[in-house]
Design a protein around this motif. Structure first.
Motif, PDB file in Angstrom:
ATOM      1  N   TYR A   1      -6.040  -0.425  -0.480  1.00 25.86           N
ATOM      2  CA  TYR A   1      -5.979  -0.959  -1.838  1.00 25.86           C
ATOM      3  C   TYR A   1      -5.963  -2.491  -1.872  1.00 25.86           C
TER       4      TYR A   1
ATOM      5  N   ILE B   1       1.842   1.844  -3.626  1.00 25.97           N
ATOM      6  CA  ILE B   1       0.730   2.351  -4.438  1.00 25.97           C
ATOM      7  C   ILE B   1       0.495   3.835  -4.167  1.00 25.97           C
TER       8      ILE B   1
ATOM      9  N   GLU C   1       0.825  -1.211   0.000  1.00 27.75           N
ATOM     10  CA  GLU C   1       0.000   0.000   0.000  1.00 27.75           C
ATOM     11  C   GLU C   1       0.861   1.264   0.000  1.00 27.75           C
TER      12      GLU C   1
ATOM     13  N   ARG D   1      -9.234   6.421  -5.019  1.00 27.80           N
ATOM     14  CA  ARG D   1      -9.414   5.704  -3.756  1.00 27.80           C
ATOM     15  C   ARG D   1      -8.419   6.246  -2.729  1.00 27.80           C
TER      16      ARG D   1
ATOM     17  N   PHE E   1      -6.393   2.985  -8.805  1.00 30.67           N
ATOM     18  CA  PHE E   1      -6.809   3.471  -7.487  1.00 30.67           C
ATOM     19  C   PHE E   1      -6.621   4.981  -7.362  1.00 30.67           C
TER      20      PHE E   1
ATOM     21  N   PHE F   1      -5.729  -7.310  -4.616  1.00 26.00           N
ATOM     22  CA  PHE F   1      -6.188  -5.934  -4.770  1.00 26.00           C
ATOM     23  C   PHE F   1      -7.707  -5.890  -4.687  1.00 26.00           C
TER      24      PHE F   1
END
Length: 209
Positions: free
Chosen positions: A147, A66, A63, A143, A140, A169
């Protein structure tokens, strides 16, 4: 006592544990690559199976990568306004390379390049980093977090009986369940309709007697 020593040891030395978490995170990102180019393509993209303890340890690393890629992609999109469509080596490209537009493009793109280098340090795989920035992070973009998810499997691992889990995911198209707000309608046969019509008549006869 383990004061201020967070995280699981997992029975490994620090270097071994760090390398293992890098490999797990890279393996999760590599499941998103083109299946036609992979001899051992995964059954479900964006999903790996490991032990529950390892999944809980590698999840923060995934995470973090990401989030890093999401912020860097904003800088890459901003730098596109100063980019050129000319091919490398052409006169137009050389002219753009000497102009002020190139300097603005390089300055706007600097956070993206820095984030890529940081991601390579965290994951240790350049192909996985490319998939992270090009495929996973744009998915994402809207978001704010969360994730990935961990789902515990019922069957333990053969050999030592360790608890297995799935790290994947969220928002995977393979796990979407089609739900309908209306209740299912059962087809009625002619015999059922005749019996329903006869039922009130029987009730009236029993009431009169």
């Amino acid at each position: 006592m383990r004061h201020r020593r967070k995280g699981r040891v997992l029975g490994r030395s620090p270097a071994h544990r760090k390398a293992m978490l890098k490999n797990l995170s890279a393996a999760l990102f590599l499941t998103e690559r083109d299946a036609s180019l992979d001899d051992n393509a995964p059954k479900v993209p964006g999903r790996i199976i490991t032990t529950l303890q390892k999944a809980k340890e590698v999840r923060p690393l995934v995470e973090k990568c990401i989030t890093l890629a999401k912020k860097a992609n904003l800088a890459r999109e901003e730098s596109q306004q100063y980019a050129t469509d000319a091919e490398r080596g052409t006169d137009a490209y050389k002219q753009w390379r000497k102009s002020d537009q190139w300097q603005k493009w390089a300055n706007a793109r600097a956070p993206f390049v820095n984030a890529q280098r940081r991601a390579v340090q965290l994951i240790g795989d350049r192909e996985a980093v490319a998939i992270l920035f090009d495929t996973v992070a744009p998915r994402f973009a809207d978001r704010p977090g969360g994730y990935t998810r961990i789902m515990r499997l019922a069957t333990p691992r053969l050999g030592d009986g360790g608890t297995r889990a799935v790290l994947e995911f969220v928002g995977n198209e393979n796990d979407k369940v089609k739900r309908t707000s209306s209740k299912p309608a059962f087809e009625s046969t002619p015999e059922d309709s005749e019996s329903n019509e006869a039922a009130p008549e029987q009730k009236e006869e029993t009431a009169t007697t």
